[in-house]
Design a protein around this motif. Structure first.
Motif, PDB file in Angstrom:
ATOM      1  N   GLY A  40      37.829   7.399   7.817  1.00 30.07           N
ATOM      2  CA  GLY A  40      36.944   8.150   6.933  1.00 30.07           C
ATOM      3  C   GLY A  40      35.589   7.528   6.659  1.00 30.07           C
ATOM      4  N   LEU A  41      35.438   6.214   6.917  1.00 34.33           N
ATOM      5  CA  LEU A  41      34.177   5.600   6.512  1.00 34.33           C
ATOM      6  C   LEU A  41      33.538   4.703   7.563  1.00 34.33           C
ATOM      7  N   SER A  42      33.984   4.788   8.795  1.00 33.32           N
ATOM      8  CA  SER A  42      33.381   3.912   9.787  1.00 33.32           C
ATOM      9  C   SER A  42      32.335   4.691  10.569  1.00 33.32           C
ATOM     10  N   ALA A  80      28.313  13.014  -0.844  1.00 34.71           N
ATOM     11  CA  ALA A  80      29.726  13.399  -0.886  1.00 34.71           C
ATOM     12  C   ALA A  80      30.645  12.259  -0.457  1.00 34.71           C
ATOM     13  N   ASP A  81      30.104  11.275   0.261  1.00 36.99           N
ATOM     14  CA  ASP A  81      30.953  10.158   0.725  1.00 36.99           C
ATOM     15  C   ASP A  81      31.207   9.129  -0.373  1.00 36.99           C
ATOM     16  N   LEU A  82      30.379   9.138  -1.400  1.00 38.97           N
ATOM     17  CA  LEU A  82      30.429   8.037  -2.361  1.00 38.97           C
ATOM     18  C   LEU A  82      31.752   7.985  -3.133  1.00 38.97           C
ATOM     19  N   ALA A  83      32.260   9.168  -3.513  1.00 43.45           N
ATOM     20  CA  ALA A  83      33.525   9.175  -4.263  1.00 43.45           C
ATOM     21  C   ALA A  83      34.656   8.636  -3.386  1.00 43.45           C
ATOM     22  N   ALA A  85      34.327   6.521  -0.908  1.00 45.21           N
ATOM     23  CA  ALA A  85      34.110   5.073  -0.757  1.00 45.21           C
ATOM     24  C   ALA A  85      34.583   4.331  -2.007  1.00 45.21           C
ATOM     25  N   ARG A  86      34.274   4.871  -3.166  1.00 42.23           N
ATOM     26  CA  ARG A  86      34.661   4.220  -4.423  1.00 42.23           C
ATOM     27  C   ARG A  86      36.183   4.064  -4.498  1.00 42.23           C
ATOM     28  N   LYS A  87      36.895   5.055  -3.950  1.00 47.10           N
ATOM     29  CA  LYS A  87      38.363   4.997  -3.984  1.00 47.10           C
ATOM     30  C   LYS A  87      38.905   4.055  -2.893  1.00 47.10           C
ATOM     31  N   ILE A  88      38.316   4.165  -1.674  1.00 44.08           N
ATOM     32  CA  ILE A  88      38.888   3.426  -0.533  1.00 44.08           C
ATOM     33  C   ILE A  88      38.611   1.923  -0.604  1.00 44.08           C
ATOM     34  N   ILE A  89      37.434   1.542  -1.067  1.00 43.82           N
ATOM     35  CA  ILE A  89      37.032   0.129  -0.941  1.00 43.82           C
ATOM     36  C   ILE A  89      38.023  -0.827  -1.628  1.00 43.82           C
ATOM     37  N   PRO A  90      38.455  -0.570  -2.883  1.00 45.27           N
ATOM     38  CA  PRO A  90      39.443  -1.497  -3.473  1.00 45.27           C
ATOM     39  C   PRO A  90      40.756  -1.521  -2.673  1.00 45.27           C
ATOM     40  N   GLU A  91      41.148  -0.362  -2.115  1.00 43.14           N
ATOM     41  CA  GLU A  91      42.386  -0.329  -1.320  1.00 43.14           C
ATOM     42  C   GLU A  91      42.210  -1.148  -0.039  1.00 43.14           C
ATOM     43  N   LEU A  92      41.022  -1.079   0.484  1.00 48.78           N
ATOM     44  CA  LEU A  92      40.707  -1.835   1.697  1.00 48.78           C
ATOM     45  C   LEU A  92      40.753  -3.340   1.430  1.00 48.78           C
ATOM     46  N   ILE A  93      40.178  -3.744   0.339  1.00 45.28           N
ATOM     47  CA  ILE A  93      40.186  -5.164  -0.024  1.00 45.28           C
ATOM     48  C   ILE A  93      41.627  -5.641  -0.218  1.00 45.28           C
ATOM     49  N   ALA A  94      42.472  -4.746  -0.770  1.00 43.63           N
ATOM     50  CA  ALA A  94      43.872  -5.115  -1.024  1.00 43.63           C
ATOM     51  C   ALA A  94      44.653  -5.365   0.263  1.00 43.63           C
ATOM     52  N   THR A  95      44.156  -4.903   1.423  1.00 43.88           N
ATOM     53  CA  THR A  95      44.853  -5.179   2.687  1.00 43.88           C
ATOM     54  C   THR A  95      44.693  -6.643   3.098  1.00 43.88           C
ATOM     55  N   ILE A 101      31.910  -4.608   7.009  1.00 43.27           N
ATOM     56  CA  ILE A 101      30.657  -4.446   7.757  1.00 43.27           C
ATOM     57  C   ILE A 101      29.969  -3.193   7.214  1.00 43.27           C
ATOM     58  N   VAL A 102      28.778  -3.359   6.679  1.00 44.37           N
ATOM     59  CA  VAL A 102      28.098  -2.239   6.012  1.00 44.37           C
ATOM     60  C   VAL A 102      26.657  -2.131   6.508  1.00 44.37           C
ATOM     61  N   SER A 103      26.096  -0.954   6.347  1.00 43.00           N
ATOM     62  CA  SER A 103      24.688  -0.802   6.704  1.00 43.00           C
ATOM     63  C   SER A 103      23.913  -0.059   5.625  1.00 43.00           C
ATOM     64  N   ASP A 104      24.602   0.731   4.828  1.00 42.30           N
ATOM     65  CA  ASP A 104      23.932   1.583   3.852  1.00 42.30           C
ATOM     66  C   ASP A 104      23.729   0.837   2.524  1.00 42.30           C
ATOM     67  N   PRO A 105      22.473   0.720   2.056  1.00 44.29           N
ATOM     68  CA  PRO A 105      22.236   0.009   0.782  1.00 44.29           C
ATOM     69  C   PRO A 105      23.034   0.606  -0.377  1.00 44.29           C
ATOM     70  N   GLY A 106      23.262   1.911  -0.332  1.00 44.01           N
ATOM     71  CA  GLY A 106      24.048   2.542  -1.404  1.00 44.01           C
ATOM     72  C   GLY A 106      25.466   2.010  -1.432  1.00 44.01           C
ATOM     73  N   LEU A 107      26.050   1.855  -0.248  1.00 51.92           N
ATOM     74  CA  LEU A 107      27.418   1.319  -0.191  1.00 51.92           C
ATOM     75  C   LEU A 107      27.442  -0.144  -0.612  1.00 51.92           C
ATOM     76  N   ILE A 108      26.404  -0.888  -0.257  1.00 50.77           N
ATOM     77  CA  ILE A 108      26.356  -2.299  -0.671  1.00 50.77           C
ATOM     78  C   ILE A 108      26.349  -2.381  -2.197  1.00 50.77           C
ATOM     79  N   ARG A 109      25.561  -1.517  -2.820  1.00 49.76           N
ATOM     80  CA  ARG A 109      25.493  -1.512  -4.291  1.00 49.76           C
ATOM     81  C   ARG A 109      26.851  -1.118  -4.872  1.00 49.76           C
ATOM     82  N   LEU A 110      27.461  -0.094  -4.264  1.00 45.13           N
ATOM     83  CA  LEU A 110      28.745   0.395  -4.767  1.00 45.13           C
ATOM     84  C   LEU A 110      29.834  -0.685  -4.629  1.00 45.13           C
TER      85      LEU A 110
END
Ligand code: SF4
Length: 412
Positions: A40-42, A80-83, A85-95, A101-110
């Motif tokens: 969903g986010l790559s 529309a991707d931000l919500a 991302a907000r949900k997936i990122i903590p789950e991703l870290i938990a793995t 690997i990021v490129s979007d400044p918005g995602l870096i901030r989030l």
């Protein structure tokens, strides 16, 4: 080229792993780290992404072998991707993943808000080309930068000297783009597959004709040489011969392109670069390029090889006299298990196989020939051929690891 031992900083070998099988293949053949797409986010199509549960299992397998795993979130997010991302990122870290690997400044901030301790690698999609840009991203909390492919090794070395506390990563092998690091709409225009979302169908490499509208059956010949025209078809990058120069530039990691490529590609390319990096390490900096590595790299799909931008800007327009993909070999199968009582391996077939065909088994340190004259299905019935997906038993001369690849000559 020779280097003093103290000059050598051996780079990490970073391999694409589009699915769990490719992750295991990369680990078996010598990766130090792998990068994976996250559902969903790559910046790759769904076929090169892993679900969170596959990823969690893959991270523990890789970590058990001492291999790091980086998750690609390098989409340019829309609102529309931000919500998501907000949900997936903590789950991703938990793995237990080692970096994002990021490129979007918005995602870096989030990510700073929802997972402030996450290690960030900046994608090549951010097009970082100079030391000030590196410092800028360092101020944003980025730990590693994947530099733009368009830099020379000299420029990369200058950046490493100017910002020595930033980890730098570069591409060392794989497909090159005629546009600036994938910022291109040609594929989307031609068949609605967006390069900017990692789904390029590579129409820049198709063969085009120039026609006049009232004489469609009589195209004008646009001839670049006696073979055909290949104006926009870039050769693939290959720097295996120049590892000392790459190491001397001061990069922390060298990356192979190709999350959409096959497990066979992953096996062959990982093994060749592993052997090359080990040779650089073992011989006190005296690097002797082994032509065998080059021959192996020509067995997988490619369009001719180039050193890209590594040594000179004029390589920019290097196109390929081989418009069609070159590939001398294709996968024959993958080892599912080994029976030491009968010295037989259970194989999942990947391409049509006929008894007696010449097949090689790729081990991490050598190739061995396999006798395919006596093929058996998994119920031990003698068979004369096997189709893709079939499971068959083949005699092998010695113990072979699960996940090892078999190959045969490609059909012309
Ligand atoms: S169509 Fe060609 S130039 Fe455009 S993104 Fe794809 S590979 Fe790159």
């Amino acid at each position: 080229m020779s280097l003093k031992k103290t000059d050598i900083r051996l780079p990490e070998l970073l391999i694409p792993a589009g699915n769990p099988e490719k992750l295991r293949t990369a680990v078996l053949y010598g990766a130090n780290a792998v990068y994976v797409g996250v559902e969903g986010l790559s910046l790759r199509s769904a076929s090169a992404e892993m679900s969170l549960s596959d990823l969690a299992a893959g991270v523990s397998e890789a970590h058990a072998a001492g291999v790091r795993v980086y998750g690609a979130l390098n989409t340019f997010a829309r609102n529309a991707d931000l919500a998501v991302a907000r949900k997936i990122i903590p789950e991703l870290i938990a793995t237990g993943i080692d970096a994002l690997i990021v490129s979007d400044p918005g995602l870096i901030r989030l990510i700073g808000q929802v997972a402030p301790s996450a290690t960030l690698h900046l994608s090549t999609q951010a097009n970082t080309t100079n030391a000030e840009a590196v410092r800028f991203w360092q101020d944003q909390g980025v730990r590693r930068i994947i530099l733009a492919r368009e830099l020379t090794l000299k420029e990369i070395g200058e950046i490493a000297s100017a910002v020595p506390d930033m980890e730098l990563e570069i591409f060392i092998h794989g497909a090159m783009c005629m546009s600036y690091s994938g910022r291109c709409y040609l594929s989307y225009h031609r068949n609605r597959r967006s390069a900017n979302e990692g789904d390029c169908s590579q129409p820049c490499r198709w063969e085009y004709l120039l026609t006049e509208s009232t004489r469609l059956s009589d195209p004008l010949i646009l001839e670049e040489d006696e073979r055909f025209s290949y104006l926009l078809s870039s050769k693939d990058l290959c720097l295996v011969e120049y590892l000392p120069q790459v190491a001397a530039a001061g990069v922390a990691s060298v990356k192979i392109e190709g999350r959409m490529k096959s497990s066979y590609y992953v096996a062959v390319v990982t093994r060749a670069y592993r052997q090359a990096i080990d040779a650089l390490s073992a011989h006190q900096g005296e690097y002797c390029f082994d032509p065998h590595w080059g021959r192996e790299l020509k067995t997988v799909s490619h369009r001719g090889y180039t050193t890209g931008f590594a040594f000179a800007e004029e390589k920019t327009n290097e196109t390929s006299p081989d418009l069609k993909i070159i590939q001398t070999h294709e996968p024959a199968g993958i080892v599912l298990s080994f029976d030491s009582d009968q010295d037989r391996a259970l194989i999942e077939v990947r391409n049509h196989l006929v008894a007696g065909e010449h097949v090689e088994l790729l081990l991490p340190d050598e190739n061995i020939d396999v006798d395919t004259r006596r093929l058996h299905d998994e119920n031990d019935n003698r068979i004369s051929e096997a189709h893709p997906g079939a499971r068959i038993l083949i005699e092998v001369p010695r113990r072979v690891p699960q996940g090892a690849l078999l190959r045969k000559a490609a059909k012309k």
